[in-house]
Design an enzyme around this catalytic site. Structure first.
Site: not given
Length: 515
Positions: A41, A118, A120, A448, A237
């Site tokens: 993450e 986001s 986190n 979305h 990454v």
């Protein structure tokens, strides 16, 4: 493994810790516990347990700090807590999210001014509304319907997310609200599309407190107890490694130290959201023609109304006298007006903490009697609505800069106009509409975003992955998230995305067993 935070090799790398990445980890932990898994993450851990929803943080200051830490390069920018704040005309993100930079969100056309993400542990699953409606009618994926497969996958997604329908059963105005909505729009609807309680990834504890599901719930105890599973935060990454047409691992940068590392893996799952998943594939040289294309968002029309003809004392708390705020009382719950092909909108009606318009000081308002109405419109999906990526103008993380090319069509404007009419009807049915008129939120506000690594039944150049979410061009590489959904949807997409992740995880296990 070593003193490094990073293993040299694992069986499976999962990029992203949101609900779909967590779903892969959960299914792998349940069905193939012998596999080693590294979940990576880019953002920090902001909750305990890792991946929990920030709404579960009781202290307001602690909750605000968790949201700020989730905002990555946008930390410190102005945010908004109520959709009505967007009437100011300023670009603001929701707390816990950050926007694409100026110029990137509207390279041409209408753009997505509020395109946000986001960074986190838990991803957007730490900040979402937890609404989990099932897709209906043309929202459903036809090539997954055989033998009831799609519904079985949705059942599994509900299990992983902890979906319930009774969290707000005690809301005193809930039944009345749904009765009024059904009277207005219920004619001709089949059972599945009737006005009903919204399925929510929420449960109520024995002490009465609500607990909102985040990635922590999806991971579950079985994943947290899996000695072969590792969650590594603050890790960028930068590339998926490919050898001989097959996933071979990832290159990463430790954001704490700036050091680069390589993790070998025979299976890689990229679940980095609908903006950053295609970005990573692009950065990795994996560039099928459909990558980033068929981008679609859900236009939103919102309004507010006061439930009339009720006694403020029924709410069980003292009535509010102004629209200035106050504690949330659970009086009207969350109701759902499902999508149909005739009325291609998804509606969610929920209590507002405060009135969006000023109320008279002597106007007693029952807590929970002011509700927000939102209609989400399905997009007219087009190939030219897309993301492109710049190798010469990097983003704040040093990855290829994202550019949005996105426009509403005549059909989209017609749908928004119909939604405006429909939401007025619903507001009148509720009681007393507040404000002069409904308004359309800026594009991108729904969060979305879908379609940018879309699933297809065959490799015809119009999709990035197949029915198992494995990328056509690279075996062992899977994509996950709302970006995989190939249909035009109006309903909240997380349940569907997690369902597709379940199928992908099972296919990953089966493929490894066959090697």
């Amino acid at each position: 493994m070593s003193e490094s935070r990073y293993p040299a090799e694992v069986d499976v790398v999962i990029v992203g810790s949101g609900p779909t990445g967590a779903a892969y980890a959960r299914i792998l932990s349940e069905d193939a516990p012998e596999l080693t898994i590294a979940m990576l993450e880019v953002g920090p851990t902001v909750t305990s347990p890792p991946g929990a929803h920030v709404k579960n943080i009781v202290d307001a200051g602690d909750r605000a700090r968790a949201q700020l830490l989730s905002e990555g390069p946008g930390a410190g920018d102005a945010t908004f807590n109520s959709p009505t704040a967007l009437a100011e005309g300023r670009r603001k993100a929701r707390p816990g999210t950050f926007l694409l930079p100026d110029g990137a969100y509207a390279t041409e056309g209408d753009g997505l001014p509020l395109a946000a993400m986001s960074s986190n542990v838990g991803g957007m699953g730490a900040h979402w509304t937890a609404a989990c409606p099932r897709p209906g009618a043309s929202e459903r994926i036809g090539f997954l319907e055989a033998d009831g497969e799609l519904d079985r996958l949705l059942d599994e997604a509900e299990r992983l997310l902890g979906v319930t329908r009774d969290a707000f059963d005690g809301a005193p105005f809930g039944d009345l609200l749904r009765e009024r909505l059904a009277a207005a729009v219920g004619e001709g609807r089949v059972a599945a599309s009737k006005v009903q309680r919204m399925p929510l990834a929420v449960h109520r504890r024995e002490d009465g407190r609500l607990v909102w599901s985040g990635s922590d719930v999806v991971l579950g105890d079985v994943t947290r107890a899996n000695p072969r599973f590792r969650l590594i935060d603050e890790t960028l990454v930068t590339r998926v490694l490919v050898e001989d047409g097959r996933a071979a691992g990832v290159s990463v940068t430790d954001r704490r130290t700036g050091e680069d590392h390589t993790i070998a893996a025979r299976s890689v799952v990229v679940a980095a959201d609908a903006l950053r998943t295609p970005q990573l594939l692009w950065a990795s040289g994996i560039r099928p023609d459909a990558l980033g294309r068929y981008l679609n968002d859900q236009s939103q029309v919102v309004y507010a109304s006061r439930i009339t003809g009720i006694d403020p004392a029924e709410a069980g708390t003292e009535p509010a006298t102004t629209g200035g705020g106050g504690a949330l009382s659970e009086s009207s719950g969350v109701s759902w007006v499902p999508f149909t092909d005739d009325l291609p909108f998804h509606g969610q009606i929920m209590q507002l903490d405060a009135s969006p318009v000023p109320l008279a000081e002597d106007d007693p308002v029952a807590p929970g009697s002011i509700v927000g109405l939102g209609l989400f419109c399905a997009k007219d999906i087009r190939r030219d609505d897309r993301l492109t990526f710049s190798d010469t103008e990097p983003d704040a993380y040093g990855m290829p800069g994202i550019r949005v090319h996105y426009s509403l069509t005549e059909a989209d404007h017609d749908a928004i106009g119909r939604a405006d009419e429909q939401i007025r009807l619903l507001a009148d049915a509720v009681g007393e509409p507040l404000g002069d008129r409904p308004f359309q939120l800026p594009l991108g506000a729904s969060l979305h975003y879908q379609g940018t690594t879309r699933m297809g039944e065959t490799d015809d150049g119009e999709s990035v992955c197949g029915p198992t979410s494995e990328v056509w061009a690279v075996s062992g590489l899977f994509v996950a998230g709302n970006n995989v959904i190939p249909t035009a949807t109006a309903c909240n997409p997380t349940l569907t995305s997690v369902a597709l992740a379940v199928k992908g995880a099972r296919a990953l296990i089966a493929a490894r067993a066959g090697d």
